[in-house]
Design a protein around this motif. Structure first.
Motif, PDB file in Angstrom:
ATOM      1  N   VAL A 179      40.470  71.470   2.107  1.00  0.00           N
ATOM      2  CA  VAL A 179      41.616  71.970   2.885  1.00  0.00           C
ATOM      3  C   VAL A 179      41.171  72.039   4.344  1.00  0.00           C
ATOM      4  O   VAL A 179      40.329  72.864   4.704  1.00  0.00           O
ATOM      5  CB  VAL A 179      42.016  73.382   2.402  1.00  0.00           C
ATOM      6  CG1 VAL A 179      43.268  73.860   3.121  1.00  0.00           C
ATOM      7  CG2 VAL A 179      42.194  73.416   0.888  1.00  0.00           C
ATOM      8  N   LYS A 180      41.685  71.144   5.169  1.00  0.00           N
ATOM      9  CA  LYS A 180      41.255  71.111   6.583  1.00  0.00           C
ATOM     10  C   LYS A 180      42.304  71.795   7.455  1.00  0.00           C
ATOM     11  O   LYS A 180      43.496  71.489   7.361  1.00  0.00           O
ATOM     12  CB  LYS A 180      41.038  69.652   7.020  1.00  0.00           C
ATOM     13  CG  LYS A 180      40.504  69.552   8.445  1.00  0.00           C
ATOM     14  CD  LYS A 180      39.900  68.193   8.752  1.00  0.00           C
ATOM     15  CE  LYS A 180      39.426  68.123  10.196  1.00  0.00           C
ATOM     16  NZ  LYS A 180      38.722  66.919  10.542  1.00  0.00           N
ATOM     17  N   MET A 181      41.834  72.735   8.291  1.00  0.00           N
ATOM     18  CA  MET A 181      42.738  73.500   9.158  1.00  0.00           C
ATOM     19  C   MET A 181      42.196  73.486  10.579  1.00  0.00           C
ATOM     20  O   MET A 181      40.995  73.633  10.789  1.00  0.00           O
ATOM     21  CB  MET A 181      42.818  74.953   8.659  1.00  0.00           C
ATOM     22  CG  MET A 181      43.463  75.051   7.284  1.00  0.00           C
ATOM     23  SD  MET A 181      43.061  76.566   6.401  1.00  0.00           S
ATOM     24  CE  MET A 181      41.405  76.273   5.814  1.00  0.00           C
ATOM     25  N   GLY A 195      33.778  72.020  12.005  1.00  0.00           N
ATOM     26  CA  GLY A 195      33.475  71.127  13.112  1.00  0.00           C
ATOM     27  C   GLY A 195      33.763  71.853  14.405  1.00  0.00           C
ATOM     28  O   GLY A 195      33.866  73.083  14.428  1.00  0.00           O
ATOM     29  N   ASN A 196      33.929  71.101  15.489  1.00  0.00           N
ATOM     30  CA  ASN A 196      34.252  71.716  16.768  1.00  0.00           C
ATOM     31  C   ASN A 196      35.712  72.135  16.838  1.00  0.00           C
ATOM     32  O   ASN A 196      36.088  72.933  17.678  1.00  0.00           O
ATOM     33  CB  ASN A 196      33.977  70.724  17.901  1.00  0.00           C
ATOM     34  CG  ASN A 196      32.498  70.442  18.001  1.00  0.00           C
ATOM     35  OD1 ASN A 196      31.694  71.368  18.021  1.00  0.00           O
ATOM     36  ND2 ASN A 196      32.139  69.163  18.020  1.00  0.00           N
ATOM     37  N   HIS A 197      36.525  71.538  15.948  1.00  0.00           N
ATOM     38  CA  HIS A 197      37.969  71.760  16.056  1.00  0.00           C
ATOM     39  C   HIS A 197      38.581  72.332  14.802  1.00  0.00           C
ATOM     40  O   HIS A 197      39.748  72.680  14.797  1.00  0.00           O
ATOM     41  CB  HIS A 197      38.679  70.427  16.343  1.00  0.00           C
ATOM     42  CG  HIS A 197      37.930  69.610  17.311  1.00  0.00           C
ATOM     43  ND1 HIS A 197      38.032  69.818  18.651  1.00  0.00           N
ATOM     44  CD2 HIS A 197      37.008  68.629  17.142  1.00  0.00           C
ATOM     45  CE1 HIS A 197      37.219  68.992  19.266  1.00  0.00           C
ATOM     46  NE2 HIS A 197      36.583  68.266  18.384  1.00  0.00           N
ATOM     47  N   SER A 198      37.825  72.382  13.734  1.00  0.00           N
ATOM     48  CA  SER A 198      38.471  72.738  12.480  1.00  0.00           C
ATOM     49  C   SER A 198      37.482  73.316  11.482  1.00  0.00           C
ATOM     50  O   SER A 198      36.262  73.206  11.648  1.00  0.00           O
ATOM     51  CB  SER A 198      39.123  71.497  11.885  1.00  0.00           C
ATOM     52  OG  SER A 198      38.155  70.489  11.798  1.00  0.00           O
ATOM     53  N   VAL A 199      38.070  73.920  10.461  1.00  0.00           N
ATOM     54  CA  VAL A 199      37.272  74.456   9.370  1.00  0.00           C
ATOM     55  C   VAL A 199      37.804  73.832   8.066  1.00  0.00           C
ATOM     56  O   VAL A 199      38.993  73.535   7.961  1.00  0.00           O
ATOM     57  CB  VAL A 199      37.336  76.001   9.346  1.00  0.00           C
ATOM     58  CG1 VAL A 199      38.749  76.500   9.118  1.00  0.00           C
ATOM     59  CG2 VAL A 199      36.392  76.588   8.311  1.00  0.00           C
TER      60      VAL A 199
END
Ligand SMILES: Nc1ncnc2c1ncn2[C@@H]1O[C@H](COP(=O)(O)OP(=O)(O)OP(=O)(O)O)[C@@H](O)[C@H]1O
Length: 540
Positions: free
Chosen positions: A258-260, A229-233
């Motif tokens: 797994v969201k980072m 996304g704009n803020h995370s992978v």
């Protein structure tokens, strides 16, 4: 408005029958009979054809929707036909195809061990699990490689098995915001150590609590990319759980999303906020323990909102926002915990980063994901820790394409937003890219699932808001403006409060009503926008 391909297709989930009223039966009671309800408190029936249209006043065609169990409780014209209507069962929680299992010892009548096996955590009814041949080589490494979608973890982790420590193998630095490629199965010399923040696990009745040292292993080397996304992978990692609980896969690990967050303060605070919302929905994690010989399903009901992560039988009515019955599926992905790097891991990574710079062996800037910047400069600053916290969730498939979906499925997706609002949660990012779909039903083995029975979920709660947080902000704003507190007791007003012109409110009451009105208007706007996103009419 663009028309979906399936526009001509008719709805199948409609209220098809009308319950006949007695001409002298009087108005329907308010509040209506409870009937059988799901834990979300909504009107429920075991199937669509057990929901009826019923006149609010006899002979006047102002209709409402009732379930057969409400009709039975109301008892007007019911007992005459009761025998023809098969008794309505209770709503049941529906569990996904079993993956997690524990060792059990099957004993002979004299108590001697007959043989050892593994049994699903869902209890004896699920039987012994079919044995999957073990991959001996990978089973010797603590890190698993079960990255395939057929190994997805779709059961809630029993509270007593939540990892306290998450050991992460991340040789490509995905946790630092670097672009990690697939097919890189190396092991880091020193894995990264994380600790669990949420959920907090409460001790069981015997006082036995989580001992703080249950270690689990998360492999990100070669983990497929699920999206960014704009803020995370988000990657699909392989998770090996602690204390003997295993997935029924070749190496015992299971696939999880797994969201980072990217390395800016803004991205990290969105991730922490999102984790907080999942944690609130998940509710309390109560360590109720397992029967070691039988492996009974651990019945931890969790909090009031846990149903948003569960599947139930039958259909709900979400009137007035949606007038057609919708299935009672899970709304959001299952939550497997929020973890932050330990100081030790952070220090080690910092050392490694400095060393890499000195020896010019480090990655170039090109090795990082590009991320959006924020209007507020402070949010673009580097975060306190190099390593991103980790949010572990159920992998829910791929984003939907509304123009390819039938009207029943689009209505089901809309129902997610309404169900969140019924729990006083706004989503604030309801776009097709945040609604996932995968083949179902999830009760079947992955190989037997099809897109004839799609399973949907709403993700990305980074901008979700709660009525209580909304009021807190408004109260602070009031204090800033007026230099005094807004009396607490006014908090009793619910988010549906509205201002009536014929009532003489005190200034504080009026202030509270305005706060409630703002929330209610934002809700209506968000639901209307969601209808547009789903290519739906504004009503129905
Ligand atoms: N639980 C999940 N299951 C499957 N895929 C997921 C999941 N969570 C995220 N993804 C994938 O990763 C992408 C980015 O995730 P997400 O939207 O949560 O990130 P974000 O940075 O918060 O997004 P945004 O830019 O909208 O704020 C999603 O569009 C989706 O493709």
């Amino acid at each position: 408005m663009p028309k979906p391909d399936s526009e001509k297709e008719e709805r199948k989930r409609v209220i098809g029958h009308t319950w006949l009223r007695n001409p002298d039966g009087g108005p329907l009671p308010r509040p209506p009979p409870n009937g059988k309800r799901t834990p979300n408190g909504l009107i429920w029936a075991s199937s669509v054809d057990r929901i009826y249209r019923i006149q609010r006043f006899p002979n006047i065609n102002v209709m409402t929707g009732w379930s057969i169990s409400m009709v039975a409780e109301f008892n007007e014209n019911y007992w005459e036909v009761a025998d023809e209507i098969y008794p309505e069962p209770d709503p049941q929680r529906v569990l996904s195809y079993p993956l997690l299992n524990l060792p059990v010892e099957i004993c002979q009548p004299d108590g001697t061990i007959w043989y050892s096996a593994r049994r699903s955590i869902q209890g004896a009814t699920r039987g012994l699990l079919p044995a999957i041949p073990r991959d001996v080589e990978v089973a010797t490494s603590p890190f698993g490689n079960s990255f395939d979608a057929k190994y997805k973890l779709e059961e809630l982790i029993p509270a007593s098995f939540f990892p306290d420590i998450l050991t992460v193998n991340d040789p490509q630095g995905a946790t630092e915001g670097k672009i990690a490629k697939e097919g890189a199965p190396d092991l880091e010399p020193t894995p990264r150590k994380y600790k669990r923040v949420w959920p907090v696990v409460h001790p069981d009745a015997s006082g036995e609590s989580s001992d703080g040292d249950k270690i689990s292993f998360l492999n990100l080397a070669g983990a497929p990319l699920l999206g960014r996304g704009n803020h995370s992978v988000v990657h699909r990692g392989a998770l090996r759980l602690p204390s003997g609980i295993e997935a029924n896969t070749p190496d015992g690990s299971a696939a999880v999303a797994v969201k980072m967050g990217f390395p800016t303060r803004g991205a990290r605070s969105l991730l922490a906020h999102e984790a907080g919302v999942y944690n609130q929905i998940y509710g309390e994690a109560n360590n109720v323990g397992f029967d070691s010989t039988e492996v009974n399903h651990e019945v931890d009901e969790g909090g009031r909102q846990r149903h948003l992560m569960e599947h139930w039988t039958g259909v709900n009515l979400l009137t007035p926002d949606i007038t057609h019955p919708v299935p009672v599926g899970a709304v959001v992905p299952k939550f497997f915990g929020y973890y932050v790097p330990t100081d030790e891991a952070e220090a080690a990574t910092k050392c490694a980063a400095t060393r890499a710079k000195l020896t010019k062996e480090g990655k170039s800037d090109g090795g990082y994901w590009k991320y959006s910047s924020y209007d507020e400069e402070e949010l673009n600053l580097p975060p306190e820790t190099i390593l991103s916290p980790i949010l572990l969730l159920e992998d829910c498939g791929k984003p939907i394409k509304p123009q390819k979906m039938n009207i029943d499925d689009r209505t089901e997706c809309l129902s997610f937003l309404v169900r969140l609002y019924l729990e006083d949660i706004s989503h604030s990012s309801f776009y097709p890219r945040n609604i996932m779909v995968q083949p179902g039903p999830l009760t079947k083995a992955p190989k037997d699932r099809t897109m004839q029975h799609p399973s949907f979920r709403l993700i990305d709660l980074g901008r979700a808001d709660h009525w209580k947080m909304h009021t807190k902000r408004e109260v602070e704003e009031y204090k800033r403006k007026h230099g005094k507190d807004l009396p607490e007791e006014r908090l009793q007003i619910g988010p549906d409060g509205y201002i009536r012109d014929d009532v003489d409110y005190t200034p504080e009451q009026r202030e509270w009503k305005t706060i409630a009105l703002k929330w209610a208007q934002a809700k209506q706007r968000e639901i209307s926008r969601a209808r547009e996103q789903l290519l739906m009419e504004m009503w129905g």
